[in-house]
Design an enzyme around this catalytic site. Structure first.
Site, PDB file in Angstrom:
ATOM      1  CD  GLU A  79      -2.730  -1.562   2.353  1.00 46.30           C
ATOM      2  OE1 GLU A  79      -4.022  -1.420   2.262  1.00 46.30           O
ATOM      3  OE2 GLU A  79      -2.480  -0.415   3.144  1.00 46.30           O
ATOM      4  CB  CYS A  99       7.145  -4.471   9.259  1.00 45.63           C
ATOM      5  SG  CYS A  99       8.367  -3.851  10.890  1.00 45.63           S
ATOM      6  N   GLY A 170       6.414  -1.019   6.644  1.00 44.26           N
ATOM      7  CA  GLY A 170       7.963  -2.135   6.275  1.00 44.26           C
ATOM      8  C   GLY A 170       8.894  -0.886   7.453  1.00 44.26           C
ATOM      9  CD  GLU A 171      13.474   0.602  10.331  1.00 48.14           C
ATOM     10  OE1 GLU A 171      12.603   0.780  10.955  1.00 48.14           O
ATOM     11  OE2 GLU A 171      14.163   0.993   9.945  1.00 48.14           O
ATOM     12  CB  SER A 225       9.289   4.932  15.438  1.00 46.36           C
ATOM     13  OG  SER A 225       9.673   5.890  14.897  1.00 46.36           O
ATOM     14  CB  CYS A 347       0.453   5.757  10.513  1.00 50.74           C
ATOM     15  SG  CYS A 347       1.592   7.915   9.569  1.00 50.74           S
TER      16      CYS A 347
END
Ligand code: SAH
Ligand code: SF4
Length: 377
Positions: A79, A99, A170-171, A225, A347
């Site tokens: 996405e 992730c 994802g990271e 984060s 998010c």
């Protein structure tokens, strides 16, 4: 990639430039539209090269946010989101399918890791949005009865993505090489031409990745984060903290600010009763005072798969935290408007509900040694 193919088939540099110009700047929607090429070459490209590796499957729109669901060539879904605020267009893009980091509040984390995206799969998300904006611009001109002033080298600025945030699925630091390669494409003047100051990489905090980025000299913005200001609380919310804790992370983040001269955006998903108490604001203040920091409070977006004990906070609690931070520690903060809630594009909600059970990935952990944080999945 088509430019490699062109090179290998003996095409001259200017031909390759023409193709790049047509695809990345003029935003053609197929090789057949590249009128600067001979018919023969267009046919050759059509027969031997894929114009796109992402297939659009669903496009949902709300007032100022749009989400697209792409299908990859191996039948997975990713996405990507376009946000419009005050005329500025920001694309929120994905770097992995799923992730492995497993943050407790994140829908993508609940999927586990399926695979890394290639550099092309990353930048094509932006290419897609640029084409959407170009079509919109043409439609708008037609409505107004104006002649479109389209110039691929320098398109009208409202008609293209201006900012990129790696805040989709994802990271990014777990897919370091491909993310960096995609950023170079995005930054390249002959391709997307998006300045490094308009590109933000958001990370849960992978020390070797940030160190590598420092060496790279590609001075993009960094968002970290944080979610909790003490290791004790962060261990609970962000399992990766057990591998890279705050004592390891803060010095490397400081190095980043020193090198770029720019502040770091600290992301803080607010969970009612867990990290929204005045004490949390004091802990944050102590951690961030004297640092070049801006804190973004992100009210938790509900993901049913993350369980009932995670609750969206109330605004007054967040305001109290903001006041403590500003008045007692001189740390500026914002409460981030939740955009895209209605299209499930906010998010942390970028898990794809279309995915089949066999596509579910594993939640891996660096500490168990089964995922290489800087390499390929
Ligand atoms: N993996 C990277 C980038 C993708 S996540 C990272 O964690 O930074 C992008 C942002 O969305 C992060 O700040 C993340 O914490 C936030 N997010 C994840 N789940 C959320 C949720 N349920 N509600 C609000 N924000 C969330
Ligand atoms: Fe991964 Fe980021 Fe979600 Fe954590 S918040 S699970 S790091 S995508």
């Amino acid at each position: 990639m088509f430019s490699k193919y062109l090179e290998e088939t003996g095409q001259k540099k200017f031909r390759i430039n023409q193709v790049n110009q047509a695809i990345f700047r003029d935003l053609v929607s197929g090789f057949s539209e590249i009128t600067t090429l001979s018919e023969h070459l267009r046919k050759d490209l059509n027969e031997n090269q894929k114009f796109s590796v992402l297939q659009k499957t669903k496009h949902v729109r709300s007032k100022d946010t749009e989400k697209i669901l792409f299908k990859t060539e191996d039948g997975k879904f990713i996405e990507s989101v376009l946000m419009r605020h005050k005329g500025r267009k920001t694309a929120c893009i994905s770097s992995q399918i799923g992730c492995p980091a497993g943050c407790v509040f994140c829908a993508t984390g609940k999927m586990g890791i399926i695979r890394n995206l290639t550099d092309r799969e990353i930048y094509e998300q932006v290419l897609y949005w640029n084409r959407v904006l170009k079509d919109e611009y043409f439609a708008e001109c037609e409505k107004k009865g104006e002649e479109p002033k389209w110039n691929g080298k320098n398109p009208p600025h409202e008609a293209r993505v201006r900012n990129i945030v790696f805040m989709g699925m994802g990271e990014p630091m777990f897919n370091y090489e491909n993310v960096i390669s995609a950023i170079k494409f995005l930054n390249d003047d002959k391709k997307f031409g998006i300045g490094v100051r308009h590109i933000t990489l958001s990370t849960v905090g992978i020390v070797p990745g940030i160190e590598k980025l420092l060496e790279e000299g590609l001075l993009i913005n960094l968002a970290f984060s944080l979610h909790a200001a003490t290791n004790e609380l962060r261990d609970e919310l962000v399992p990766m903290n057990k591998t890279y804790n705050l004592d390891m992370l803060m010095p490397v983040l400081d190095k980043y600010t020193k090198k770029t001269g720019r502040r770091i955006f600290y992301e803080y998903v607010v969970l009612k009763g867990k990290n929204d108490r005045p004490q949390d604001a004091h802990d944050l203040g102590k951690l961030l005072q004297h640092r070049m920091a801006h804190l973004n409070f992100i009210p938790y977006n509900v993901n049913p798969e993350c369980g009932d004990d995670l609750i969206t906070p109330d605004e007054p609690e967040m305001r109290i935290m903001q006041n403590i931070l500003l008045n007692e520690y001189d740390v500026p903060s914002t409460i981030r408007m939740t955009m895209g809630d209605d299209v499930d594009a906010a998010c942390g909600q970028l898990a794809n509900k279309e995915d089949k059970p066999e596509n579910k990935g594993k939640i891996l952990s660096v500490s168990e040694g089964n995922f290489d944080p800087t390499g390929q999945a």
